[in-house]
Scaffold this active site. Structure first.
Site: not given
Ligand code: ADP
Ligand code: MG
Length: 421
Positions: A103, A198
């Site tokens: 999300d 975690r």
């Molecule tokens: P999850 O459900 O696993 O938390 P999300 O899509 O919510 O996955 O993403 C988690 C975070 O990863 C978001 O806050 C996003 O901004 C960040 N993010 C996106 N691309 C990257 C990247 N290349 N490296 C590190 N963080 C990233």
């Molecule tokens: Mg998330």
């Protein structure tokens, strides 16, 4: 779900007949949904278990290709990248931004579109959707009823453009858009305060929750809300009316293809803040509700917060209201446990200690001793433990959904869905 092809041979004299058959078939398959959508795909290589790229290629792309959708794929390289991409996107070239992620990326995408000079228009033109590849996939559960990537891809292909209320959060000098939830107290704490556990996997939420219930943790705060629907009975009636409207929408859309409903005078930035910011004087229309004993303060714009966690069974995507749940932290342990267990069996709404109301704005000021010991979570992201204010903008955003109006959940009024299950 997989793409398959069936071939028939048609004699020349029957060609016209066959073409008519194909066109009827497509009408029935798509109803009011836009065909051949133009999709900007964002892939978060770090979301969830880090498999987004693989799942996209295996489960999603073949379905988009079969449906003749035009795709442009980009991987996010850092936190905040999705927001930048959305901010720069040419909204005349795409219909949809689809995030292969949790999300977090849709949250960024709404905020990126919100930074455009023509934010309101951009948010009404571009449908923001999720292909569930994260650890939290609430958006897909609510709108598609699944966390399967191939099923979600089909929901994008056939989805109906649906307005979604967005919530402005002001804190310090910042304004952020939120589409999912705002939490303070036990839920935020268990979500964000158990990062050190975690290694426990999903169990950290259950464990974190029991620790807090057992110690009867309270999170003192001041709360003021713009009340809209104060009682559970009236909320149920409101939901019933919206459900009827949604059936009418679905009926209409079965036969007529709907065009984009943007008007020229939408060409402005974000709507002004009716209630000012967290730094303005408290609006006169806000009423104080008791906060000294808060155990949980939770507002939602979608029903499910995770698979099977239907905290907000009365939410409507675009009724202009936020659903508010409050619960005291000092109720008896058995009562607290019973209330939370009810989230899973769908009886949460009716539990006696669960206060459920509809509001259109609120201000929350944490009053914890020493300003410590708690979290604020907006769409699951960590925010500073400082006063913040929220206000709803009716139908500001756009998503794709199956029904064009409701979430894929059992709501507070029984439907065919719930009587089947
Ligand atoms: P999850 O459900 O696993 O938390 P999300 O899509 O919510 O996955 O993403 C988690 C975070 O990863 C978001 O806050 C996003 O901004 C960040 N993010 C996106 N691309 C990257 C990247 N290349 N490296 C590190 N963080 C990233
Ligand atoms: Mg998330």
């Amino acid at each position: 779900m997989r793409v398959a092809a069936i071939n028939y041979f048609v004699e020349k004299p029957q060609q016209q007949h066959a073409q008519r058959w194909v066109s009827n078939l497509l009408d029935r398959a798509y109803g009011g949904s836009q065909r051949r959508k133009r999709i900007k795909v964002l892939i978060n290589p770090f979301g969830g278990k880090g498999s987004a790229q693989k799942w996209f290629l295996r489960d999603v792309e073949p379905i988009f290709a079969a449906a003749r959708c035009k795709c442009e794929v980009e991987r996010t390289l850092y936190r905040g990248h999705a927001s930048e991409i959305a901010e720069k996107l040419d909204t005349n070239v795409f219909d949809v931004i689809a995030s292969c992620s949790g999300d977090g990326l849709p949250h960024e995408v709404f905020n990126g579109l919100g930074k455009k000079n023509d934010a309101a228009l951009a948010l009404s033109k571009i449908a923001v959707v999720q292909l569930p590849c994260g650890s939290g996939n609430a958006m897909s559960w609510n709108l598609n009823g699944t966390d399967s990537n191939s099923m979600a891809a089909l929901c994008v292909v056939k989805g109906i453009r649906t307005p979604l209320d967005l919530v402005s959060i002001t804190q310090g000098g910042q304004r952020t858009l939120s589409f999912l939830s705002q939490a303070f107290g036990v839920v935020a704490d268990v979500d964000l305060g158990t990062e050190n556990l975690r290694w426990m996997g999903d169990l950290r939420f259950t464990y974190g929750f029991f620790v807090r219930v057992m110690t009867k943790t309270v999170y003192p705060c001041e709360i003021a809300v713009k009340m809209e629907i104060p009682t559970k009975g009236e909320i149920r009636e409101h939901y019933r009316q919206e459900l009827t409207k949604s059936r009418q929408i679905l009926e209409q859309q079965r036969c007529t293809s709907i065009e984009r409903e943007t008007s020229a005078n939408d060409d402005v930035g974000l709507p002004p803040l009716k209630y000012g910011t967290v730094n303005s004087p408290l609006p006169e229309t806000f009423v104080q509700i008791p906060g000294e004993k808060t155990g949980m303060f939770y507002t939602g714009k979608m029903a499910l917060m995770a698979a099977g966690a239907n905290f907000f069974p009365a939410t409507i995507p675009s009724d202009g209201y936020l659903d508010l749940i409050t619960m005291d932290g000092d109720i008896s342990r058995p009562a607290a446990i019973k209330s939370f267990m009810a989230v899973e069996n769908g009886k949460f709404f009716d539990m006696p200690y669960v206060n459920y109301q509809k509001i259109s704005g609120f201000r929350l000021t944490p009053k914890m001793e020493g300003g410590k010991g708690g979290f604020i979570a907006i769409d699951g992201e960590k925010f500073p433990l400082e006063p913040f204010q929220a206000e709803v903008h009716r139908g500001l955003g756009t998503v794709l959904s199956k029904s064009g109006k409701m979430y894929e959940v059992d709501g507070v009024v029984p439907t065919e869905r719930s009587s089947r299950s």
